[in-house]
Design a protein around this motif. Sequence first.
Motif, PDB file in Angstrom:
ATOM      1  N   ASP A 463       0.823  -1.202   0.000  1.00 29.93           N
ATOM      2  CA  ASP A 463       0.000   0.000   0.000  1.00 29.93           C
ATOM      3  C   ASP A 463       0.863   1.261   0.000  1.00 29.93           C
ATOM      4  OD1 ASP A 463      -2.513  -1.365   0.141  1.00 29.93           O
ATOM      5  OD2 ASP A 463      -2.067  -1.824   2.235  1.00 29.93           O
ATOM      6  N   ARG A 464       0.194   2.390  -0.149  1.00 27.67           N
ATOM      7  CA  ARG A 464       0.897   3.668  -0.122  1.00 27.67           C
ATOM      8  C   ARG A 464       1.580   3.846   1.235  1.00 27.67           C
ATOM      9  NH1 ARG A 464      -2.653   8.918  -0.998  1.00 27.67           N
ATOM     10  NH2 ARG A 464      -2.754   7.997  -3.097  1.00 27.67           N
ATOM     11  N   SER A 479       1.723   2.766   6.554  1.00 26.62           N
ATOM     12  CA  SER A 479       0.918   2.766   5.330  1.00 26.62           C
ATOM     13  C   SER A 479      -0.319   3.622   5.503  1.00 26.62           C
ATOM     14  CB  SER A 479       0.510   1.333   4.961  1.00 26.62           C
ATOM     15  OG  SER A 479      -0.576   0.900   5.759  1.00 26.62           O
ATOM     16  N   ILE A 480      -0.981   3.899   4.395  1.00 32.06           N
ATOM     17  CA  ILE A 480      -2.190   4.724   4.419  1.00 32.06           C
ATOM     18  C   ILE A 480      -3.333   4.027   5.149  1.00 32.06           C
ATOM     19  CG2 ILE A 480      -3.155   3.871   2.248  1.00 32.06           C
ATOM     20  CD1 ILE A 480      -3.902   6.826   1.638  1.00 32.06           C
ATOM     21  N   LYS A 481      -3.228   2.708   5.344  1.00 33.18           N
ATOM     22  CA  LYS A 481      -4.236   1.929   6.051  1.00 33.18           C
ATOM     23  C   LYS A 481      -3.918   1.804   7.540  1.00 33.18           C
ATOM     24  CE  LYS A 481      -5.728  -0.828   2.081  1.00 33.18           C
ATOM     25  NZ  LYS A 481      -5.882  -2.201   1.533  1.00 33.18           N
ATOM     26  N   SER A 482      -3.083   2.706   8.075  1.00 37.58           N
ATOM     27  CA  SER A 482      -2.688   2.704   9.481  1.00 37.58           C
ATOM     28  C   SER A 482      -2.034   1.388   9.874  1.00 37.58           C
ATOM     29  CB  SER A 482      -3.898   2.992  10.395  1.00 37.58           C
ATOM     30  OG  SER A 482      -4.344   4.305  10.237  1.00 37.58           O
ATOM     31  N   GLU A 483      -1.221   0.861   8.977  1.00 36.75           N
ATOM     32  CA  GLU A 483      -0.472  -0.358   9.245  1.00 36.75           C
ATOM     33  C   GLU A 483       0.995   0.013   9.413  1.00 36.75           C
ATOM     34  OE1 GLU A 483      -0.805  -4.822   7.529  1.00 36.75           O
ATOM     35  OE2 GLU A 483      -0.302  -3.294   6.054  1.00 36.75           O
ATOM     36  N   ARG A 496      -1.528  -3.592  12.717  1.00 36.74           N
ATOM     37  CA  ARG A 496      -2.646  -2.778  12.218  1.00 36.74           C
ATOM     38  C   ARG A 496      -3.296  -2.018  13.373  1.00 36.74           C
ATOM     39  NH1 ARG A 496      -4.328  -3.957   6.896  1.00 36.74           N
ATOM     40  NH2 ARG A 496      -6.077  -2.591   7.308  1.00 36.74           N
ATOM     41  N   ASP A 498      -6.353   0.095  12.648  1.00 36.93           N
ATOM     42  CA  ASP A 498      -7.493   0.740  11.991  1.00 36.93           C
ATOM     43  C   ASP A 498      -8.825   0.204  12.489  1.00 36.93           C
ATOM     44  OD1 ASP A 498      -7.253  -1.747  10.918  1.00 36.93           O
ATOM     45  OD2 ASP A 498      -7.500  -1.143   8.830  1.00 36.93           O
ATOM     46  N   TYR A 503      -6.811   5.527  13.401  1.00 34.06           N
ATOM     47  CA  TYR A 503      -5.796   5.693  12.368  1.00 34.06           C
ATOM     48  C   TYR A 503      -4.519   6.257  12.998  1.00 34.06           C
ATOM     49  CZ  TYR A 503      -7.053  10.670  12.392  1.00 34.06           C
ATOM     50  OH  TYR A 503      -7.292  11.956  12.768  1.00 34.06           O
TER      51      TYR A 503
END
Length: 929
Positions: A463-464, A479-483, A496, A498, A503
């Motif tokens: 991901d981003r 990452s943009i997915k709060s990872e 993770r 999220d 976030y």
Amino acid sequence: MGQAQYDFHNFNSEDGLPSAEVYFCLQDNGGFMWFATDQGVARYNGFEFEIFTIRDGLTDNVIIDLEKDQFGKIWFIGLNGSLSFFDEGRIIPYQFNDHIKVGGNEKKKRINYIKSIFVSKEGDVTLGSVYSRSMKISADGKITYFTAANKNVCLIYDRDIDNGTLLYTGSDRDLKLKNSIQILEKGAVVGSTEFEGLDITHTMATKIEGKGFVLNQSNELKYFQDSLIIISPLDYYILHTRYDGEFLWVGTICGGLLKLKFVDGSFKLIDQYLKDKNVSSSYRDKNGSIWLTTTNNGVYYLINDHTVNYYVANDKITDIAVSDSILYISNLSGKVYGWNLENNKLIQTEVFDSYIDEINAYKDGLIVSGKELHFINVNRKEKIKSGLTMSHLNIAGNRAGPLIFYSSSNLFYTRDLTDFKRIYEGRTFDNICYDDSTIVSGVDDGIIRIDTLGNVEKIYTGDRIIKLSNSNFGLIALSIKSEVLIINEDNVQAYRFDDKGEYIKSFLIDDDCLWLVGNIGLIRLSKNSQDEFVKETFLLSDGLLSNEIFKIAATKDLIILASKKGVQSFPKKELKKLNSGKLSIENVVIDGESIDYSKTLEIKYDQNNMEVVLSALMINALGSKNIEYQINNKLFKTNNSRISLTNLAPGNYVLNFRLKNDNWEELIAQTTLKFTIKKPFWNTVWFYFLCALLISLSTFVIVKNLFDKQKQRLRQNDLLVSYQQKALLAQMKPHFIYNSLNSIQTQVLKSDKFEAHKYISKFGELIRKNLEWSEFELILLKEELELIQLYVDLEQKRMAKQIVFDVVLSVDIDIEKVRIPPFIIQPIIENSFWHGINLPSIENGKINLEITLANDYLHFTVVDNGIGIDAAMKMNKEKHLSMSSKITMKRIQLLESKYNFNANYSIVDLRNEGATGTKVEFILPKFYA
């Protein structure tokens, strides 16, 4: 804004305090905070205030002081010189209050003003009084007055009592003159000191180090041991003093709370809180938090007095950066503020032409990115404009090494802020200098490595990536997915964050800890001895300004957080969880009555509605009461202490109630309720046996009853057919037939054979349908309406005047499928003609028939605009209904009995409703073809 501030939470009368005038506070052994006010006392559990007044047992509503004795009782000192105490959930007046009044100064006619109280192990109560003689009252009520060693002694300080008690001896000497304080230890006089002009009302003796104590007099602190050592004047009048083993806390008028330390023979000011406020007392609770009471602004609460707020303003904060001991803060107004972290004072302000995107500490200064790129040299106090003309650039790098500037489409590399080299064209979201010649960048689909020649290598696909950092753990990426990713060569660990809308906004690597911020407060991840990450979460209840943080920075000793509410710092060693609390069951109510819940409850099946009242305690909760419980495998969350459980099925229950922190993540306290709801008696084995026996015995009775009902139903059918025949005869009244034939004769004599022929045809069809349908129990609604329309047409021709007849049907009625008993409506229409509108006075006759459907029942309404049933009965000199009406009502009664329903048959004279005419209403079941 030149001095850093503290994040106090203020509680006032709008928050539940009985008054904003608060004199004293303390915490009881159970953890509750108590506040003395001029309108009673308040007990606070972290969520709401519970108020106690004279209605609850206090002897005075003006409570000037509180004291906790060694037995855990809370004593209340009233302005009127009386005592009461809180014990086992209730307030009890002191049994010897009359003795205190007897000890008053009768000569001066003043009630005892009790200044302090001490309760010994034996239950003796020592009272330090003002203006009246101080005394000790034994457990059995015997009074002993304190007596001075000589006539010059007006006050006694007893080191063994040790709670600031100054004992007035009741001497006739005026306190405004020169007097002595006598010091006692183990019952013996060990010293004395002179004073002059003492204001005894607010004077306290506070024990500090060793055998020393501090006496406050007006705006002076006087330090004694066996005699006066030093006098320290202050700028404010003193109301209260407290020593915590290290600092002397001094509450003042208009000076707030002073934090002093005895250093080199004098008191040094360490800090000042709530300047300009009148602080009447201070207290540090079991969490280490500070409570301040004021005489006009309620109560102030500081969760962590080690936190410092550097900036709180209307302008939005855009970034923070740290250089040595200086904290830089930028905002949208184009200003950069520099704070000295050693003394928490503002030392520098820089103003730019437009808002600032980002700032970054570099070498001896600060890089500022906005409309233009600037470098602030701190040592030379100069602001230098860089050679890079692009605006709104993001900055990456470290203080000593190369720097990276990047935008939405370009990446620049520099070592000296003069020579900028473009090494990558494309969008990057964060960049770090991996070494002097290599850059690692977060892109839309992972991570790339770029050298200073522009060569690109993909090192991670996913991901981003919006944030990067290098650490002892490996390469850290967000990452943009709060990872959060920890990347070591071929090994990638992912965490993770999220869940539930959480976030991560940024992170920081410091002291082998990974710090995360976002809308989840502050998270610290540190590795344990098993090389596993241990998670700690810090929230509002731990002293944060906000749970939503967008930037984090650090020094050797401090963690610094930026949020919408401002910037604050925590000493790393003082950052701690304050998850202390209690949860207990206060009451269980079933059918409006409280029950004993101390043991497992057994409840009847019809008592399956209960209310559980919980008592929650979490002093630092700031009103956020989060309670969860599980029942029937379903989890419930609530903010209410009163939990209703309804329609519980029989069975065994174990309810676990849990008090959670403000993000519902961590358990604070829990309690359990066990109970059993018994099965109803008809679900037991013995009842099944009894039922089988009763069924066997009653079978004969039931069969016989069914047989009898069948015979009765046959009789009802016979009667129904009979009344249908009568209805047929009633419909075909002789005078109607005679008048109809007469109308036919008139048409023939007028040689109007066509109209006569039509009349005879309709008349014959009406008679045929009557004879044909009278044999059926049910006919289609369509057929009944056809019969009615024939009848209406004949009556109109016979009467020779226009009559409006309307039929209104609901759209959900299918007249070709719905059935009704025959001739059930026609007699009502006939009555409307004959008894309502067949009169010369009724010129424009109108009859409305409305049929609607609701809940599988047909609703019939017949309304005419005739003279009304009351006038018709009076005109015809009849006291009863017509024969056709009686037969219709009897038919409906038989239908009610047969089909078990209520027809609600009614006849209403509309004159009672402000109109003329008659309304007939009834309902029938909807029968289908």
